[in-house]
Structures are given as structure tokens and as C-alpha cells.
Scaffold this motif. Structure first.
Motif, PDB file in Angstrom:
ATOM      1  N   GLN A 159     -31.478  -6.295 -56.836  1.00 32.31           N
ATOM      2  CA  GLN A 159     -31.441  -6.218 -55.372  1.00 32.31           C
ATOM      3  C   GLN A 159     -31.234  -4.785 -54.907  1.00 32.31           C
ATOM      4  O   GLN A 159     -31.837  -4.330 -53.928  1.00 32.31           O
ATOM      5  N   LEU A 176     -28.211 -12.217 -51.357  1.00 34.13           N
ATOM      6  CA  LEU A 176     -27.320 -11.992 -52.487  1.00 34.13           C
ATOM      7  C   LEU A 176     -26.211 -13.014 -52.472  1.00 34.13           C
ATOM      8  O   LEU A 176     -25.560 -13.232 -51.480  1.00 34.13           O
ATOM      9  N   SER A 233     -26.368  -2.318 -49.881  1.00 32.48           N
ATOM     10  CA  SER A 233     -27.475  -2.843 -49.065  1.00 32.48           C
ATOM     11  C   SER A 233     -27.628  -2.039 -47.789  1.00 32.48           C
ATOM     12  O   SER A 233     -28.691  -1.990 -47.199  1.00 32.48           O
ATOM     13  N   LYS A 281     -32.095  -9.218 -47.287  1.00 30.33           N
ATOM     14  CA  LYS A 281     -31.809  -9.035 -48.708  1.00 30.33           C
ATOM     15  C   LYS A 281     -30.326  -9.242 -48.975  1.00 30.33           C
ATOM     16  O   LYS A 281     -29.944  -9.864 -49.953  1.00 30.33           O
TER      17      LYS A 281
END
Ligand code: GLN
Length: 290
Positions: free
Chosen positions: A225, A10, A288, A6
Motif C-alpha cells: 500500500q 488498509l 498514506s 487507499k
């Protein structure tokens, strides 16, 4: 591994030119992908800090006065509330940029947290000096405020459950769509002609999705996200043909060229020396990794 993927997905892009002022449509432009090593993160604060100190001859931190930024601190990684942020309890990419702008001008940054939809009104009535809130430059908004050089490119994406069959914006036709009130995501869905339900907060819309009360949330990419990282069982579906790229910029009261010039001088420097890209990488990485 999931998180790493993920994070890799980004893309922090830095815009030098405004390509378009519409939130939706065709021709999304792939932006420039910046080096995501966060090695120089500390330089960010230092660069602005040193300049601020040099200007602040009279020693007091607020020698040059206070610069009040309005935001809506519900938009990670750009602005959110935390135990100790860069400006009081506020942290995020935008908050770090705001602090740099104030300090580079020998001023102290202050944050007024309010509803996103109140920001431009607060500018007009003088409650705040500038609005920094991941705010997309749109045709309607430039009627109400003046905008700085854009500092970030985003796009709207669709957040769905992992087992969803939504593969493109066309699939939204028979879906229950949630948006956040006043955000460009709402404008996009409205332009597409689909019915939708608008929520005050991103977290409320995500809760609706998790609880199965809606099928898709349309939201800005980096913030989407973050929510997908935070909640199991969700995924992001992109449709670059349907959702045009958007540019975030800082708003000031119409005609306040003095402040706009000050802001642009700092933004231009931060774009040119890579500070904005580094801040983006730093905060996106931080959320994240949570
Ligand atoms: N970029 C979106 C907009 O301008 C959302 C901004 C925000 O929620 N802070 O509408």
C-alpha cells in the motif's frame, strides 16, 4: 480522495491466536478491524515510558542495559529510516513496539539494521537479542527461532500497473513476476510453481514494475500500500483465496524463554489495551498522507 480510499482499504488486524504457519493457501481469515482514530497515540509511548522510568531506579536511561533488535529497515510502515525516528533514525510500527518492550523492562532499545535474510543468523550468533521485522511466522522459521505472540495479520497482495488485466493469482501464470528475496511473497510464488525474479529490496522490484520489466510484484499488504501511494499508476490486486493470512511476530534465539516472556508480557498488554492497533493506525495514516 485516492489516498483516502487507499487508507480506508488498509485493514489493521490484531491476532490473538496463530491460525496457520503457512504463507500461502486457502482460508484467509478476515481479521478484526480496529478503531482507526489515533487519539491515544501519545499514550503509547507514555505507558511504556512511565513503566520504564519506574524500573530505572538508578536514573541512567540504560540502567537495565541495552536490548538490541535486529531489523531490515526497508519495510514501511513497520520499519524505515527517517531523519528522527523513535529509535535513532529508525521509525515505524515495529520500532515503536521495540521501544515499548525495552522501556517496559527498564532497558534502552538499540537497532541493528541488516538484510532480512541475515536476521535469524544474527540471533543465533548473539549479534542481536531479538528480530522485529514484520517477520511472518512460518514452519521453516520456527525451526530456527522462537516467536512471540503474533501482533499483526497481513496477507500477500499483487502490485500491478493500473491498466493490468491481472484479477487473481491464477492470472500470474503467463506474467513476469517479481518478489523480494527471502520474503514470504517469494515462498508463495514458488509454491504456486510460477517462475519469478527475486530482488534484494522492495523498491528495486517496484522500479522494475514501473519500468515495464516485470508485470507484478507480490508483497505484504501494508508495505504494498505504501509503494502504491508513493508511485502513480500502480494498483493492488488481492486474492484472499490464494494468499493466506500471515502473522507477524518477534523472534528470539531458540530457548531464550527469559527474553521471550518479557517480550510477550509487553506484547500481550499492548494488544489488550489497543496500543498495537493505535500504532498501526498512526503509522499507516502517516505514510498514506505523505
Ligand atoms: N512478512 C514478510 C516475511 O516475513 C516480509 C517481512 C519483511 O520484509 N520485513 O517474509
Amino acid at each position: 480522495m485516492k489516498k483516502a480510499t487507499k487508507a480506508a482499504a488498509l485493514v489493521l488486524t490484531v491476532v490473538m491466536m496463530a491460525a496457520s504457519l503457512t504463507a500461502c493457501g486457502k482460508s484467509a481469515e478476515p481479521g478484526e478491524v480496529k478503531d482507526t482514530t489515533a487519539a491515544a497515540q501519545n499514550e503509547n509511548a507514555n505507558a511504556a515510558g512511565e513503566q520504564g522510568e519506574a524500573d530505572a531506579e538508578n536514573a541512567a536511561p540504560a540502567a537495565g542495559g541495552t536490548l538490541t533488535f535486529g531489523t531490515n529497515a526497508e519495510f514501511p510502515p513497520f520499519e524505515y529510516v527517517t531523519s528522527s525516528g523513535v529509535i535513532d533514525q529508525y521509525d515505524g510500527i515495529d520500532m515503536a513496539i521495540a521501544k515499548n518492550i525495552a522501556e517496559a523492562n527498564g532497558m534502552t532499545a538499540k537497532v541493528e539494521n541488516m538484510e532480512f535474510e541475515s536476521l535469524l543468523i544474527a540471533l543465533q550468533n548473539g549479534q542481536i537479542d531479538a528480530a522485529i521485522a514484520g517477520m511472518t511466522v512460518t514452519e521453516d522459521r520456527i525451526e530456527e527461532a522462537d516467536f512471540s505472540t503474533p501482533y499483526y495479520t497481513a496477507t500477500q497482495v499483487m502490485i500491478v500497473k493500473e491498466d493490468s488485466d491481472v484479477a487473481s493469482a491464477a492470472d500470474l501464470a503467463d506474467k513476469k513476476i517479481c518478489v523480494i528475496q527471502g520474503y514470504t511473497g517469494e515462498i508463495c510464488v514458488k509454491d504456486m510453481g510460477y517462475p519469478y525474479e527475486a530482488f534484494k529490496k522492495g523498491t528495486d522490484a517496484i522500479m522494475e514494475l514501473i519500468n515495464g520489466k516485470c508485470d507484478v510484484v507480490v508483497l505484504d499488504s501494508a508495505t504494498a500500500q505504501k509503494y502504491v501511494s508513493d508511485n502513480e499508476g500502480l494498483k493492488i490486486v488481492e486474492d484472499a483465496a490464494a494468499f493466506e493470512s500471515e502473522e507477524y511476530a518477534i523472534a528470539v534465539k531458540k530457548g531464550n524463554t527469559e527474553l521471550l516472556d518479557k517480550i510477550n508480557t509487553v506484547i500481550d498488554t499492548m494488544l489488550a489495551d489497543g496500543t498495537v492497533a493505535e500504532l498501526g493506525a498512526q503509522y499507516i495514516e502517516a505514510i498514506s498522507a505523505e
